[in-house]
Design a protein around this motif. Structure first.
Motif, PDB file in Angstrom:
ATOM      1  N   PHE A   2       0.817  -1.213   0.000  1.00  0.00           N
ATOM      2  CA  PHE A   2       0.000   0.000   0.000  1.00  0.00           C
ATOM      3  C   PHE A   2       0.850   1.263   0.000  1.00  0.00           C
ATOM      4  O   PHE A   2       1.975   1.276   0.495  1.00  0.00           O
ATOM      5  N   PHE A   3       0.254   2.327  -0.557  1.00  0.00           N
ATOM      6  CA  PHE A   3       0.887   3.641  -0.543  1.00  0.00           C
ATOM      7  C   PHE A   3       0.697   4.345   0.792  1.00  0.00           C
ATOM      8  O   PHE A   3       1.411   5.303   1.091  1.00  0.00           O
ATOM      9  N   ILE A   4      -0.300   3.940   1.553  1.00  0.00           N
ATOM     10  CA  ILE A   4      -0.659   4.649   2.781  1.00  0.00           C
ATOM     11  C   ILE A   4      -0.389   3.767   3.993  1.00  0.00           C
ATOM     12  O   ILE A   4      -0.399   2.534   3.905  1.00  0.00           O
ATOM     13  N   ASP A   5      -0.147   4.415   5.133  1.00  0.00           N
ATOM     14  CA  ASP A   5       0.083   3.688   6.381  1.00  0.00           C
ATOM     15  C   ASP A   5      -1.201   3.500   7.174  1.00  0.00           C
ATOM     16  O   ASP A   5      -1.339   2.534   7.929  1.00  0.00           O
ATOM     17  N   LYS A   6      -2.131   4.450   6.999  1.00  0.00           N
ATOM     18  CA  LYS A   6      -3.369   4.399   7.764  1.00  0.00           C
ATOM     19  C   LYS A   6      -4.498   5.001   6.944  1.00  0.00           C
ATOM     20  O   LYS A   6      -4.303   5.970   6.213  1.00  0.00           O
ATOM     21  N   PHE A   7      -5.682   4.415   7.084  1.00  0.00           N
ATOM     22  CA  PHE A   7      -6.867   4.889   6.373  1.00  0.00           C
ATOM     23  C   PHE A   7      -7.805   5.551   7.371  1.00  0.00           C
ATOM     24  O   PHE A   7      -7.954   5.087   8.507  1.00  0.00           O
ATOM     25  N   ASP A   8      -8.438   6.653   6.945  1.00  0.00           N
ATOM     26  CA  ASP A   8      -9.466   7.252   7.793  1.00  0.00           C
ATOM     27  C   ASP A   8     -10.688   7.593   6.945  1.00  0.00           C
ATOM     28  O   ASP A   8     -10.654   7.513   5.717  1.00  0.00           O
ATOM     29  N   GLU A   9     -11.757   7.961   7.609  1.00  0.00           N
ATOM     30  CA  GLU A   9     -13.042   8.171   6.943  1.00  0.00           C
ATOM     31  C   GLU A   9     -12.979   9.252   5.871  1.00  0.00           C
ATOM     32  O   GLU A   9     -13.716   9.209   4.887  1.00  0.00           O
ATOM     33  N   PHE A  10     -12.092  10.220   6.031  1.00  0.00           N
ATOM     34  CA  PHE A  10     -12.015  11.325   5.082  1.00  0.00           C
ATOM     35  C   PHE A  10     -11.429  10.888   3.734  1.00  0.00           C
ATOM     36  O   PHE A  10     -11.471  11.645   2.766  1.00  0.00           O
ATOM     37  N   MET A  11     -10.889   9.681   3.665  1.00  0.00           N
ATOM     38  CA  MET A  11     -10.362   9.157   2.407  1.00  0.00           C
ATOM     39  C   MET A  11     -11.440   8.478   1.564  1.00  0.00           C
ATOM     40  O   MET A  11     -11.168   8.063   0.437  1.00  0.00           O
ATOM     41  N   ILE A  12     -12.639   8.354   2.100  1.00  0.00           N
ATOM     42  CA  ILE A  12     -13.740   7.772   1.337  1.00  0.00           C
ATOM     43  C   ILE A  12     -14.151   8.757   0.252  1.00  0.00           C
ATOM     44  O   ILE A  12     -14.400   9.935   0.524  1.00  0.00           O
ATOM     45  N   GLY A  13     -14.215   8.296  -0.991  1.00  0.00           N
ATOM     46  CA  GLY A  13     -14.525   9.177  -2.106  1.00  0.00           C
ATOM     47  C   GLY A  13     -15.985   9.590  -2.151  1.00  0.00           C
ATOM     48  O   GLY A  13     -16.857   8.927  -1.581  1.00  0.00           O
ATOM     49  N   GLU A  14     -16.256  10.704  -2.837  1.00  0.00           N
ATOM     50  CA  GLU A  14     -17.633  11.182  -2.982  1.00  0.00           C
ATOM     51  C   GLU A  14     -18.489  10.170  -3.734  1.00  0.00           C
ATOM     52  O   GLU A  14     -19.691  10.059  -3.487  1.00  0.00           O
ATOM     53  N   GLU A  15     -17.889   9.466  -4.665  1.00  0.00           N
ATOM     54  CA  GLU A  15     -18.590   8.412  -5.399  1.00  0.00           C
ATOM     55  C   GLU A  15     -17.863   7.088  -5.163  1.00  0.00           C
ATOM     56  O   GLU A  15     -17.445   6.406  -6.097  1.00  0.00           O
ATOM     57  N   GLN A  16     -17.734   6.746  -3.905  1.00  0.00           N
ATOM     58  CA  GLN A  16     -16.979   5.561  -3.524  1.00  0.00           C
ATOM     59  C   GLN A  16     -17.585   4.301  -4.145  1.00  0.00           C
ATOM     60  O   GLN A  16     -18.785   4.062  -4.067  1.00  0.00           O
ATOM     61  N   GLY A  17     -16.720   3.490  -4.754  1.00  0.00           N
ATOM     62  CA  GLY A  17     -17.187   2.269  -5.388  1.00  0.00           C
ATOM     63  C   GLY A  17     -17.483   1.175  -4.376  1.00  0.00           C
ATOM     64  O   GLY A  17     -16.736   0.975  -3.416  1.00  0.00           O
ATOM     65  N   PHE A  18     -18.579   0.460  -4.610  1.00  0.00           N
ATOM     66  CA  PHE A  18     -18.941  -0.658  -3.739  1.00  0.00           C
ATOM     67  C   PHE A  18     -19.893  -1.581  -4.479  1.00  0.00           C
ATOM     68  O   PHE A  18     -20.487  -1.215  -5.499  1.00  0.00           O
ATOM     69  N   TYR A  19     -20.030  -2.788  -3.970  1.00  0.00           N
ATOM     70  CA  TYR A  19     -21.073  -3.693  -4.436  1.00  0.00           C
ATOM     71  C   TYR A  19     -21.451  -4.619  -3.292  1.00  0.00           C
ATOM     72  O   TYR A  19     -20.791  -4.647  -2.247  1.00  0.00           O
ATOM     73  N   LEU A  20     -22.538  -5.349  -3.477  1.00  0.00           N
ATOM     74  CA  LEU A  20     -23.093  -6.185  -2.420  1.00  0.00           C
ATOM     75  C   LEU A  20     -22.847  -7.654  -2.717  1.00  0.00           C
ATOM     76  O   LEU A  20     -22.844  -8.076  -3.876  1.00  0.00           O
ATOM     77  N   GLN A  21     -22.650  -8.421  -1.669  1.00  0.00           N
ATOM     78  CA  GLN A  21     -22.598  -9.871  -1.780  1.00  0.00           C
ATOM     79  C   GLN A  21     -23.150 -10.458  -0.482  1.00  0.00           C
ATOM     80  O   GLN A  21     -23.243  -9.741   0.528  1.00  0.00           O
ATOM     81  N   PRO A  22     -23.551 -11.727  -0.476  1.00  0.00           N
ATOM     82  CA  PRO A  22     -24.180 -12.280   0.733  1.00  0.00           C
ATOM     83  C   PRO A  22     -23.338 -12.149   1.991  1.00  0.00           C
ATOM     84  O   PRO A  22     -23.881 -11.998   3.089  1.00  0.00           O
ATOM     85  N   ALA A  23     -22.019 -12.179   1.852  1.00  0.00           N
ATOM     86  CA  ALA A  23     -21.146 -12.109   3.029  1.00  0.00           C
ATOM     87  C   ALA A  23     -20.979 -10.696   3.562  1.00  0.00           C
ATOM     88  O   ALA A  23     -20.514 -10.507   4.689  1.00  0.00           O
ATOM     89  N   GLY A  24     -21.328  -9.685   2.762  1.00  0.00           N
ATOM     90  CA  GLY A  24     -21.146  -8.319   3.227  1.00  0.00           C
ATOM     91  C   GLY A  24     -21.104  -7.324   2.087  1.00  0.00           C
ATOM     92  O   GLY A  24     -21.453  -7.638   0.947  1.00  0.00           O
TER      93      GLY A  24
END
Length: 230
Positions: free
Chosen positions: A183-205
């Motif tokens: 990874f390029f980053i050492d730590k992730f925080d909520e402010f790194m979530i994009g305005e159009e953050q990509g996601f999809y659904l699956q039965p596990a989560g």
């Protein structure tokens, strides 16, 4: 009388909190506990080969919803998106100098249905293009539909509460701690979530993903993090 008023206020607040919690988690419940949908997804294929370009596309089309007009509109948008991508690859191949063709240019599209239950339909489109250079590029697009309302689900609707965001951040940071070299980053925080953050659904989560080069190098691939349903 004062005690009764106090009790009613507490009761109202309790019901409000319960209702808010039920609304916030309703998508999670439908993902994990919903019955199979009547709607289904079928494949439409596009193929083309020339000296300059190779095209292979497997395009999802939805069938069996209760609203045929909406169904047609969604299918048309998906088809238009794929055709636009392939057209850009073909145009790049036509404009490129002949001496630059060590290998033909390529445009590939595939899809996967990741969830089809509880009135929710989620699928991914994977786009790959090679237009010269050391390697091609892969892009992922999640499509998340509520078949009961005709809405496209937003990131905030499925991962909008502070508790859900905290869980996502914890999942990502656990991976960063396990494999920091990727990874390029050492730590992730909520402010790194994009305005159009990509996601999809699956039965596990709920799978949250980041494009190539956003938080990790090309060799690490598209980064995906599963937020487990709780």
């Amino acid at each position: 009388m004062t005690g009764k008023k106090h009790y009613l206020v507490l009761l109202f607040l309790s019901l409000f909190v319960l209702a808010a919690g039920a609304e916030a988690n309703s998508y999670w419940q439908r993902i994990s506990q919903g019955f199979d949908n009547r709607a289904f997804v079928y494949e439409q294929r596009l193929e083309k080969d020339t000296e300059r370009v190779e095209i292979r596309a497997s395009i999802p089309q939805i069938k069996g919803t209760l609203n045929e007009v909406w169904e047609w509109e969604v299918n048309d948008r998906i088809l238009e998106c794929v055709e636009t991508f392939l057209q850009e690859v073909e145009e790049a191949a036509e404009l490129a100098p002949a001496e630059s063709f060590a290998f033909p240019y390529a445009g590939y599209v595939n899809y996967e249905v990741t969830l089809n239950q509880g009135g929710l339909l989620s699928l991914t489109l994977t786009f790959y293009q090679y237009t010269g250079g050391a390697h091609g590029m892969t892009y992922l697009e999640g499509i998340n539909l509520d078949l009961t309302t005709g809405k496209t689900l937003t990131f905030d609707e499925v991962l909008g509460s502070p508790q859900e965001r905290e869980l996502l951040v914890a999942v990502i940071n656990d991976r960063l701690a396990e494999d920091p070299q990727w990874f390029f980053i050492d730590k992730f925080d909520e402010f790194m979530i994009g305005e159009e953050q990509g996601f999809y659904l699956q039965p596990a989560g709920i799978v949250v993903y980041f494009p190539l080069y956003e938080i990790a190098p090309y060799a690490a691939g598209i980064q995906k993090f599963v937020v487990p349903l709780q």
